[in-house]
Design a protein around this motif. Structure first.
Motif, PDB file in Angstrom:
ATOM      1  N   SER A  98      61.077 -50.399 -57.306  1.00 50.08           N
ATOM      2  CA  SER A  98      61.419 -50.242 -55.893  1.00 50.08           C
ATOM      3  C   SER A  98      62.865 -49.794 -55.725  1.00 50.08           C
ATOM      4  O   SER A  98      63.163 -48.887 -54.927  1.00 50.08           O
ATOM      5  CB  SER A  98      61.182 -51.560 -55.147  1.00 50.08           C
ATOM      6  N   GLN A  99      63.772 -50.395 -56.473  1.00 47.53           N
ATOM      7  CA  GLN A  99      65.179 -50.017 -56.389  1.00 47.53           C
ATOM      8  C   GLN A  99      65.386 -48.575 -56.861  1.00 47.53           C
ATOM      9  O   GLN A  99      66.175 -47.830 -56.274  1.00 47.53           O
ATOM     10  CB  GLN A  99      66.032 -50.975 -57.223  1.00 47.53           C
ATOM     11  N   THR A 118      64.866 -58.108 -64.456  1.00 46.92           N
ATOM     12  CA  THR A 118      64.346 -57.802 -63.121  1.00 46.92           C
ATOM     13  C   THR A 118      62.842 -57.586 -63.175  1.00 46.92           C
ATOM     14  O   THR A 118      62.360 -56.836 -64.033  1.00 46.92           O
ATOM     15  CB  THR A 118      65.015 -56.537 -62.555  1.00 46.92           C
ATOM     16  N   LEU A 157      58.252 -54.517 -60.571  1.00 46.50           N
ATOM     17  CA  LEU A 157      58.073 -53.934 -59.242  1.00 46.50           C
ATOM     18  C   LEU A 157      59.398 -53.832 -58.497  1.00 46.50           C
ATOM     19  O   LEU A 157      59.627 -52.865 -57.755  1.00 46.50           O
ATOM     20  CB  LEU A 157      57.068 -54.753 -58.429  1.00 46.50           C
ATOM     21  N   ASP A 158      60.266 -54.797 -58.690  1.00 46.84           N
ATOM     22  CA  ASP A 158      61.581 -54.752 -58.039  1.00 46.84           C
ATOM     23  C   ASP A 158      62.435 -53.637 -58.623  1.00 46.84           C
ATOM     24  O   ASP A 158      63.129 -52.919 -57.899  1.00 46.84           O
ATOM     25  CB  ASP A 158      62.306 -56.094 -58.198  1.00 46.84           C
ATOM     26  N   ALA A 159      62.389 -53.496 -59.951  1.00 44.48           N
ATOM     27  CA  ALA A 159      63.149 -52.427 -60.598  1.00 44.48           C
ATOM     28  C   ALA A 159      62.649 -51.053 -60.146  1.00 44.48           C
ATOM     29  O   ALA A 159      63.440 -50.137 -59.893  1.00 44.48           O
ATOM     30  CB  ALA A 159      63.050 -52.546 -62.114  1.00 44.48           C
ATOM     31  N   GLN A 191      64.132 -46.233 -54.076  1.00 42.57           N
ATOM     32  CA  GLN A 191      65.054 -46.218 -52.951  1.00 42.57           C
ATOM     33  C   GLN A 191      66.303 -45.397 -53.265  1.00 42.57           C
ATOM     34  O   GLN A 191      66.835 -44.698 -52.392  1.00 42.57           O
ATOM     35  CB  GLN A 191      65.457 -47.645 -52.578  1.00 42.57           C
TER      36      GLN A 191
END
Length: 231
Positions: A64-65, A57, A60-62, A68
């Motif tokens: 962000s998750q 991943t 930045l996506d990791a 959240q």
């Protein structure tokens, strides 16, 4: 290699922290370390799934998750006493007591992290004798079960880690406590509830009758004296 239970806590402490560049770079090595350990097949899979997720991943996506899940959703807070004491004064005393336990073990918190942050608690547990470590996990097993169920409902890769920690405690969670917490999930994460919770309220004093000529001062005090801390 250390005792499997201590290793389990140590790996959990690493993987539950905010994913940074270093963890991403070492995710493959961590996965290899897990696969060659003495953990059970179920335990290995739970950790390997997270290592694989971090490896494939984009960072930045990791991140962000993670935010959240654990920062933007109070029902998934990694601060243990938030689930037990909320924002009451009892939480502060509980953290003081826990910090004393850390210091008695030769540990000292650095930075701005609070002692009830789960990765810090697990790191402490990983340095104890296995029997003590199991007792520490048993003390928080109800919270672990609640977080596991909430993460599983979101189909999060982190849910398996909490299942492993729960099983490693050797204690069965209290169903009534777990169900009571799970009923509050939607309400805790509702934006309106969060706004009301963190709304700044003026400090007021009952039965206060200032002398004539002090009305402006009383109005200014009520406008400028606020309590607005999230922690």
């Amino acid at each position: 290699m250390s005792h499997p239970l201590l290793f389990l806590c140590q790996i959990s402490a690493i993987l539950l922290r905010y994913p940074d560049e270093l963890i991403k770079q070492e995710s493959s090595e961590l996965g290899t370390l897990v696969s060659s350990s003495d953990l059970t097949v179920e335990e290995k899979k739970a950790f390997e799934d997270i290592c694989d997720f971090l490896r494939v991943t984009p960072l930045l996506d990791a991140q962000s998750q993670y935010v959240q899940l654990f920062d933007m959703s109070p029902s998934l807070s990694l601060y243990l006493f938030q689930h037990v004491h909320g924002d009451s004064r009892m939480r502060g005393q509980a953290m003081v007591d826990l910090l004393e336990d850390y210091r008695a073990a030769g540990l000292d918190m650095k930075g701005n992290e609070l002692p009830d942050f789960l990765p810090a608690y697990l790191e402490y547990a990983s340095l104890c004798e296995p029997e003590k470590t199991r007792d520490l996990l048993a003390e928080i097993v109800d919270i672990l079960a609640v977080l596991r169920d909430r993460l599983q409902a979101r189909q999060s890769v982190y849910s398996g880690l909490f299942r492993v920690l729960q099983n490693a405690s050797g204690r069965v969670p209290d169903k009534e406590i777990v169900h009571a917490h799970l009923r509050d999930t939607a309400m805790m994460d509702d934006p309106a509830t969060l706004d009301a919770r963190y709304e700044e309220k003026p400090v007021t004093f009952e039965n206060a009758s200032p002398p004539t000529g002090c009305q402006t001062m009383r109005h200014a005090n009520s406008d400028n004296s606020h309590v607005g801390s999230r922690k």
